[in-house]
Design a protein around this motif. Structure first.
Motif, PDB file in Angstrom:
ATOM      1  N   LYS A 127     -15.452  -1.243   2.247  1.00 43.26           N
ATOM      2  CA  LYS A 127     -14.337  -0.940   2.922  1.00 43.26           C
ATOM      3  C   LYS A 127     -14.222  -2.162   3.420  1.00 43.26           C
ATOM      4  CE  LYS A 127     -14.292   3.895   3.957  1.00 43.26           C
ATOM      5  NZ  LYS A 127     -14.616   5.054   4.938  1.00 43.26           N
ATOM      6  N   GLY A 128     -15.565  -3.132   3.786  1.00 42.58           N
ATOM      7  CA  GLY A 128     -15.362  -4.294   4.519  1.00 42.58           C
ATOM      8  C   GLY A 128     -15.115  -5.640   3.677  1.00 42.58           C
ATOM      9  N   GLY A 132      -9.304  -1.594   2.010  1.00 45.80           N
ATOM     10  CA  GLY A 132      -8.162  -0.690   2.576  1.00 45.80           C
ATOM     11  C   GLY A 132      -6.749  -1.790   2.661  1.00 45.80           C
ATOM     12  N   LEU A 133      -7.279  -3.319   2.261  1.00 43.16           N
ATOM     13  CA  LEU A 133      -6.180  -4.472   2.351  1.00 43.16           C
ATOM     14  C   LEU A 133      -5.416  -4.218   0.910  1.00 43.16           C
ATOM     15  CD1 LEU A 133      -4.434  -6.292   3.564  1.00 43.16           C
ATOM     16  CD2 LEU A 133      -6.527  -7.935   3.125  1.00 43.16           C
ATOM     17  N   LEU A 134      -6.275  -4.142  -0.394  1.00 40.80           N
ATOM     18  CA  LEU A 134      -5.998  -4.209  -1.253  1.00 40.80           C
ATOM     19  C   LEU A 134      -5.192  -3.517  -1.959  1.00 40.80           C
ATOM     20  CD1 LEU A 134      -6.649  -4.974  -4.205  1.00 40.80           C
ATOM     21  CD2 LEU A 134      -8.476  -3.877  -4.391  1.00 40.80           C
ATOM     22  N   SER A 138      -1.288  -3.609  -3.266  1.00 45.11           N
ATOM     23  CA  SER A 138      -0.845  -2.650  -4.343  1.00 45.11           C
ATOM     24  C   SER A 138      -0.213  -1.727  -3.927  1.00 45.11           C
ATOM     25  CB  SER A 138      -2.202  -1.760  -4.785  1.00 45.11           C
ATOM     26  OG  SER A 138      -1.398  -0.975  -5.359  1.00 45.11           O
ATOM     27  N   ALA A 139       0.603  -0.638  -2.779  1.00 48.40           N
ATOM     28  CA  ALA A 139       0.907  -0.439  -2.728  1.00 48.40           C
ATOM     29  C   ALA A 139       2.125  -0.983  -2.544  1.00 48.40           C
ATOM     30  CB  ALA A 139       0.952   1.349  -1.220  1.00 48.40           C
ATOM     31  N   HIS A 140       2.570  -1.690  -1.623  1.00 50.59           N
ATOM     32  CA  HIS A 140       3.271  -2.388  -1.272  1.00 50.59           C
ATOM     33  C   HIS A 140       4.744  -3.573  -2.552  1.00 50.59           C
ATOM     34  CE1 HIS A 140       5.890  -5.988   0.544  1.00 50.59           C
ATOM     35  NE2 HIS A 140       5.856  -6.435  -0.331  1.00 50.59           N
ATOM     36  N   VAL A 141       3.418  -4.029  -3.555  1.00 50.17           N
ATOM     37  CA  VAL A 141       4.433  -3.904  -5.057  1.00 50.17           C
ATOM     38  C   VAL A 141       4.311  -3.407  -5.669  1.00 50.17           C
ATOM     39  CG1 VAL A 141       3.401  -5.461  -6.821  1.00 50.17           C
ATOM     40  CG2 VAL A 141       2.193  -6.064  -4.631  1.00 50.17           C
ATOM     41  N   LYS A 142       4.246  -1.873  -5.607  1.00 54.19           N
ATOM     42  CA  LYS A 142       4.167  -0.897  -6.256  1.00 54.19           C
ATOM     43  C   LYS A 142       6.269  -0.681  -5.556  1.00 54.19           C
ATOM     44  CE  LYS A 142       0.210   1.282  -8.184  1.00 54.19           C
ATOM     45  NZ  LYS A 142      -0.524   2.748  -8.222  1.00 54.19           N
TER      46      LYS A 142
END
Length: 149
Positions: A127-128, A132-134, A138-142
């Motif tokens: 997680k570190g 989470g950021l990835l 990914s969700a933002h780009v989709k």
């Protein structure tokens, strides 16, 4: 019928009776109590209790099958000292079996604890590392189709 608190005043009786877990239900000849392995609900206990009666023993030899009758006769032919010695040996075997099992379970418990601790550390490291950021990127780009900042 008896109720014994194996964690307090009844501890020595429980050791003699071979109680190794709680709660335990035992039945039969007080010098040879057997573990009850049936259901714990009232109907199961009632059905079991209704079927209880005298069992094969030196006092009820007529209830024994041929093999038990022979075994009882062999034991009766021994001296009291020899019977006591055999009981002590068999109880030592029981104690060793229980001890070996406890050692085995303790080792498995330690392996589980160690593996669980490693898993927790590895999850935190993963997680570190930006997972989470990835996921967020990914969700933002989709959603937007935009890879520009």
């Amino acid at each position: 019928i008896a109720d014994v608190d194996c964690t307090a005043g009844g501890k020595s009786l429980c050791e003699v009776a071979g109680v190794r877990g709680y709660p335990s239900i035992k039945y039969g000849d007080p010098s040879d109590l057997q573990d009850y392995k049936g259901g714990r609900d009232l109907a199961a206990l009632k059905t079991f209790a209704e079927g209880l009666g005298p069992q094969c023993s030196p006092a009820n030899i007529d209830l024994c099958d041929d093999a038990k009758t022979v075994q009882i006769k062999e034991f009766m032919a021994l001296s009291q000292a020899k019977r006591d010695e055999m009981v002590t040996e068999k109880e030592a075997e029981l104690t060793k079996l229980e001890s070996d099992f406890k050692t085995f379970v303790d080792a498995i418990q330690k392996q589980y604890s160690d593996a669980n601790e490693k898993k927790d550390k590895d999850l935190e490291a993963l997680k570190g590392s930006g997972l989470g950021l990835l996921k967020s990127v990914s969700a933002h780009v989709k959603k937007t189709g935009n890879t520009e900042l």
